[in-house]
Design a protein around this motif. Sequence first.
Motif, PDB file in Angstrom:
ATOM      1  N   PRO A   1       0.758  -1.330   0.086  1.00 40.10           N
ATOM      2  CA  PRO A   1       0.068  -0.031   0.078  1.00 40.10           C
ATOM      3  C   PRO A   1       0.782   1.262  -0.105  1.00 40.10           C
ATOM      4  CG  PRO A   1      -0.068  -1.143   1.963  1.00 40.10           C
ATOM      5  CD  PRO A   1       0.670  -1.951   1.202  1.00 40.10           C
ATOM      6  N   TRP A   2       2.253   1.289   0.656  1.00 41.05           N
ATOM      7  CA  TRP A   2       2.810   2.337   0.522  1.00 41.05           C
ATOM      8  C   TRP A   2       3.304   2.706  -1.016  1.00 41.05           C
ATOM      9  CZ3 TRP A   2       7.982   3.659  -1.195  1.00 41.05           C
ATOM     10  CH2 TRP A   2       8.456   4.810  -0.503  1.00 41.05           C
ATOM     11  N   ILE A   3       3.966   1.907  -1.582  1.00 39.76           N
ATOM     12  CA  ILE A   3       4.186   2.042  -2.951  1.00 39.76           C
ATOM     13  C   ILE A   3       3.151   2.202  -3.925  1.00 39.76           C
ATOM     14  CG2 ILE A   3       4.737   0.986  -5.262  1.00 39.76           C
ATOM     15  CD1 ILE A   3       6.438  -1.353  -3.102  1.00 39.76           C
ATOM     16  N   GLU A   4       1.844   1.722  -3.528  1.00 37.97           N
ATOM     17  CA  GLU A   4       0.727   2.390  -4.267  1.00 37.97           C
ATOM     18  C   GLU A   4       0.522   3.590  -3.964  1.00 37.97           C
ATOM     19  OE1 GLU A   4      -4.032   0.609  -4.668  1.00 37.97           O
ATOM     20  OE2 GLU A   4      -2.714   0.576  -2.933  1.00 37.97           O
ATOM     21  N   SER A   5       0.343   4.042  -2.932  1.00 35.95           N
ATOM     22  CA  SER A   5       0.173   5.425  -2.561  1.00 35.95           C
ATOM     23  C   SER A   5       0.985   6.591  -2.771  1.00 35.95           C
ATOM     24  CB  SER A   5      -0.129   5.457  -0.938  1.00 35.95           C
ATOM     25  OG  SER A   5       1.060   5.514  -0.355  1.00 35.95           O
TER      26      SER A   5
END
Length: 527
Positions: free
Chosen positions: A208-212
Amino acid sequence: MKILNKFMIGAGMCLMVLSSCVDDLNTEPLTPTTILPEVAWDDPNAYELYTAKIYSAFAIPGSDGPSSGDIVGADQGEATFTRTLWNLEELPTDEALVAWSDEGLNGLNFVQWTPTNRFIMLNYDRLELINAFCNEFLIQTTPDKLASRNLTDAQIAAANVNRAEVRALRAYSYYVLMNFYGNVPFTDESTGIGAYMPEQRGRDFLFPWIESELKAVINDLPAKSIAGYGKVNRYVADMMLANLYINAEVYGQGSHYNDAAACLADIIDNGGYALEPTYKYNFQADNDLSPEMIFPIIYDGVYAQSYGGTTYLCAGAYGDDMAPGDNYGLPQYWSGIRSPHDLSQLFEEGDSRALFFTENRTQEIHEWNDFKQGFSVVKYTNLTRDGGKGKDNTFPDTDFPLYRLADAYLLYVECAMRGASNATAANAINYYNRIQERAYGNTSHNINSLSDLTLDKLLDERARELYWEAHRRTDMIRFNRFVDGKVWSWKNGAFAGSQRIDDKYLLYPLPSTDLSANSNLVQNPGY
């Protein structure tokens, strides 16, 4: 136009005090000529120069020629990102085998690596160093810091565009780390500078960090342009996200095929990319002319030299009996990497993608260290489309195609086959058939329905289209054909191969050097 090449090498000025996540790496110390941050960041040109340094860190080992290096103590050609990415994606699969016996290569050849493997360490260290570069840039470009400097509004706006690029590049770097190692030390711009042992983060945090990060910057990235060739634009971020999403189940994040299909549709419908009519032109000295290239890693025989990158993929695949200077534009031969029969037998007669040298070669490799067993791959050359040669006899001008449109087409087909509701069968069939028509020059291999394909057939098609482009291990894991379900020669160290290997090989181990340096780290299971 390879505008970035001169710019990358010119970005050797040291603008950064490295953040703490590289304290345990063997990096070059500051020198008397180093320009420190309080001086460097007052220069409005510093932001673009520093960004160029980060781009160059993906291509070349350092800023003072092919033998220089940001990481000390390594063979600088081996320590480059492209070469380590390629080795870790290709050598443990059915697409490549290397005849050399350098320390660590057999571990990759035979899928028998350990935490002391040199090439695993070099990839890991390079990515951690890139993250440190990115973090320092982001520390120095907060709104408050930009406002405190003697910059015009236009210069601040330009720095913010660079900031979006750097966030995307850092997200990509963490994606590769997550993909290969699963659980890695994490730092960002909030970590600060000083002695610090980074905390370990797993895929449940990193996904989710990479996505965000990518979603946060996608609308701030520069538009696609000829001048922006080799830089991150909206569609490069789309491709990064599409790869994140299509592998989401591997990362324990559930199905994201609809998300992947949406990103791919944006690239295909709005990016202005098109298939290069002649397949081999995507891998030649002037492949910057290809309308298919979404994101290359740039190389240049004069301005972006490296013994990694496409020098490795050209010279490493050429032998002394191949007249490589005359036939492929680069009179270098290292007699190392070639294809086992598992790859070459996938191609049918008439497939223009089968770029192999077969004279005085056996198709099968019974002796792994005999370069003339196995077909030599001549996919990468230093020739131009008009038959000319690149600028240098040692280093090719050929860019490495990290992302190109044909890959986006095949990923879209995969989304449709895996049930994405927003990936239509009609579009998927159309994209698949465009690739077949280029490969064969006719419609003989076109499909009429997605039911004409299976996932195994699609995996084979990805091999035919994308071999030696650093996708194979990730693809095989996603299709459940890496540790089990598929046999290839030399898997597990024997010519006959093995049906199954240990599940631990789904992840690379954290390098033993980093485990010794950081007590917060726990090794991946099985190592």
